[in-house]
Structures are given as C-alpha cells and as structure tokens.
Write an enzyme that holds these catalytic residues in place. Structure first.
Site, short mmCIF file in Angstrom:
data_model
loop_
_atom_site.label_atom_id
_atom_site.label_comp_id
_atom_site.label_asym_id
_atom_site.label_seq_id
_atom_site.Cartn_x
_atom_site.Cartn_y
_atom_site.Cartn_z
N ASP A 174 7.21 4.03 3.46
CA ASP A 174 7.46 5.11 4.41
C ASP A 174 8.98 5.14 4.67
O ASP A 174 9.72 5.75 3.88
CB ASP A 174 6.64 4.75 5.66
CG ASP A 174 6.63 5.81 6.73
OD1 ASP A 174 5.77 6.69 6.68
OD2 ASP A 174 7.48 5.73 7.64
N ASP B 34 -5.24 1.13 7.36
CA ASP B 34 -6.01 1.27 8.61
C ASP B 34 -5.38 2.22 9.59
O ASP B 34 -4.22 2.59 9.48
CB ASP B 34 -6.12 -0.10 9.28
CG ASP B 34 -4.82 -0.50 9.98
OD1 ASP B 34 -3.74 -0.34 9.36
OD2 ASP B 34 -4.88 -0.93 11.13
N ASP C 176 0.82 -1.21 0.00
CA ASP C 176 0.00 0.00 0.00
C ASP C 176 0.85 1.26 0.00
O ASP C 176 0.62 2.18 -0.77
CB ASP C 176 -0.96 -0.01 1.21
CG ASP C 176 -0.26 -0.33 2.54
OD1 ASP C 176 0.97 -0.51 2.55
OD2 ASP C 176 -0.96 -0.41 3.57
P1 5GP Z 1 8.02 1.28 6.14
O1 5GP Z 1 8.67 -0.02 6.47
O2 5GP Z 1 8.24 1.73 4.74
O3 5GP Z 1 8.42 2.35 7.14
O4 5GP Z 1 6.49 1.13 6.43
C1 5GP Z 1 5.61 0.53 5.57
C2 5GP Z 1 4.38 0.09 6.29
O5 5GP Z 1 4.02 0.99 7.35
C3 5GP Z 1 3.19 0.07 5.35
O6 5GP Z 1 3.06 -1.18 4.72
C4 5GP Z 1 2.05 0.38 6.28
O7 5GP Z 1 1.58 -0.80 6.87
C5 5GP Z 1 2.65 1.25 7.36
N1 5GP Z 1 2.43 2.67 7.10
C6 5GP Z 1 3.35 3.61 6.81
N2 5GP Z 1 2.78 4.82 6.65
C7 5GP Z 1 1.44 4.64 6.84
C8 5GP Z 1 0.31 5.52 6.78
O8 5GP Z 1 0.38 6.71 6.54
N3 5GP Z 1 -0.91 4.94 7.02
C9 5GP Z 1 -1.07 3.62 7.30
N4 5GP Z 1 -2.31 3.19 7.52
N5 5GP Z 1 -0.02 2.77 7.35
C10 5GP Z 1 1.23 3.27 7.13
#
Ligand code: 5GP
Length: 215
Positions: free
Chosen positions: A111, A167, A108
């Site tokens: 980040d 979510d 989705d």
């Molecule tokens: P990363 O490992 O890139 O920091 O994080 C990715 C995961 O963090 C995504 O798959 C998601 O589950 C969660 N995440 C990061 N930002 C958001 C956001 O703005 N909203 C939601 N609902 N989940 C997020």
C-alpha cells in the site's frame, strides 16, 4: 452477515476469483524459479496476511523443483490512522540465518510501501545477499515511499480488500477469493461490494527484477 466458509458467502462478490488467483500464483512461481540463483533461497513471509498466498506459492515453487527454507516476520506500525502511516517496528524477527543468502520477502499487499521497504532494509542489514519482494496485490496509487516490488500478482485500485489471508478486524481471512470491503451509506456495518473496480484490476508483467545483482 457472512455465514459460510467461502465460495457461497452471502453478499461476498469476488474482485479476484479463486481461479484467477491460482493461475497468477503459478505464473509468479515460474518467474521466481526463472530468476533463482544458487545462494540458497529463504522465503520470509510477513504475518499474518501472507499465510494463504505463501502456502500456495510454496507448493507451486516445489512443483518447479525449488526447495526454499521458510520463515516468518511480523511488522507493526505505530502512529496515526489505520494504514501504516507511522513508524514500522519489527515485532517478530525471522530466526533463520539470511547472511549471504537470497531472501524472498512475501506479503499479501503493498500500500504505502513503508512495511516492505522497512523489512527489506532490515534483512539486508542482517547480511542477506539479495532481498527480493513479492506481493499478491499492489495498490500503486497509495505509495508514500519509493518502493517497487519485484513480483506483483495484481495491481488494484484504492479499495480496502479482504480474503485470501487478508482481514478486516481479524475477519474474512479464510475466504479463497479477494473482495472489496466498503462501508455502505447510512449503515454502520460493512459489506463487500465490487463498486465498479473490476475493470481496474491489472496483471503487470512478471519479468526478471531489474535491480537484481547477479553473481
Ligand atoms: P503498507 O506498509 O504498504 O502501507 O501496508 C502494508 C500492510 O497494510 C499490508 O501488509 C496489510 O497488512 C495492510 N493493508 C494495506 N492495504 C490493505 C487492504 O486493502 N486490506 C487489508 N486487509 N490490509 C491492507
């Protein structure tokens, strides 16, 4: 309180509308189809947030004649904070054989980049010939590790977003659009607001991934 099943949910303002998502998913599918090779595509979606994006993307890929296998993977992050600061562990691995195949890893949102870079390494270690990554949303300002997805739907500013599979505390996944969730001043409950972020949503070019090794 949000009562309805989507469109008319009170207080819910979309950052990205249902129509914008639909158009962009079609463009992403076209880019993926253009880049497809003949190694047998396996689409691996990251649970749970990618489920709605995956379903729409697969239907567009099918319209374009692609017949991928589909599987799921789940990652959990251990460590401090609500964002994935800590170590990423794979809590559910995909069962499909990926050796020698092209894998499209679908999530989705990216980040910090930790989750997808970890999963990409994992699938390569399992013998995938090529692992491409596709996200509907990218928050490039939040990156903590070097990671660039091959296909990005929208670049968005640093806000917590919900809807279209994503979510907050298992709520809002059902929404057909994407909204920003923010804490309102003086209130403990959360509400959705746009907060001037609309103008910062970008659709980056969908060109053939530069890193893709061609057989
Ligand atoms: P990363 O490992 O890139 O920091 O994080 C990715 C995961 O963090 C995504 O798959 C998601 O589950 C969660 N995440 C990061 N930002 C958001 C956001 O703005 N909203 C939601 N609902 N989940 C997020």
């Amino acid at each position: 309180m949000v009562k309805s099943g989507g469109r008319a949910a009170k207080g819910m303002l979309p950052l990205i509308t249902e129509l914008e998502i639909r158009l962009r998913v079609s463009q992403i599918a076209e880019a993926i189809a253009r880049d497809a090779d003949d190694r047998g595509l396996v689409v691996v979606a990251v649970l749970k947030g990618a489920f709605m994006f995956l379903a729409d993307l697969l239907r567009r890929l099918a319209d374009l004649g692609l017949e991928p296998r589909v599987d799921f993977i789940r990652a959990a992050s251990y460590g401090s904070g609500t964002r994935s600061k800590g170590q990423i562990k794979i809590s559910l691995d995909c069962a499909s054989p990926v050796k020698g195949r092209t894998v499209l890893l679908v999530d989705d949102i990216v980040d910090s980049g930790r989750t997808l870079s970890r999963l990409q390494r994992h699938l390569k270690a399992k013998g995938a010939a090529r692992v491409q990554t596709c996200v509907l949303l990218d928050k490039p300002s939040r990156r903590e590790v070097e990671f660039q997805p091959d296909y990005v739907g929208f670049e968005i500013p640093d806000h917590f977003v919900v809807g279209y599979g994503m979510d907050f505390d298992e709520r809002y996944r059902y929404l057909p659009f994407i909204g920003i969730l923010e804490e309102t001043r003086g209130e403990r409950r959360r509400r959705v607001s746009l907060n001037g972020a609309l103008s910062q949503v970008r659709q980056p070019p969908l060109e053939r991934p530069k890193s893709a090794p061609r057989a």
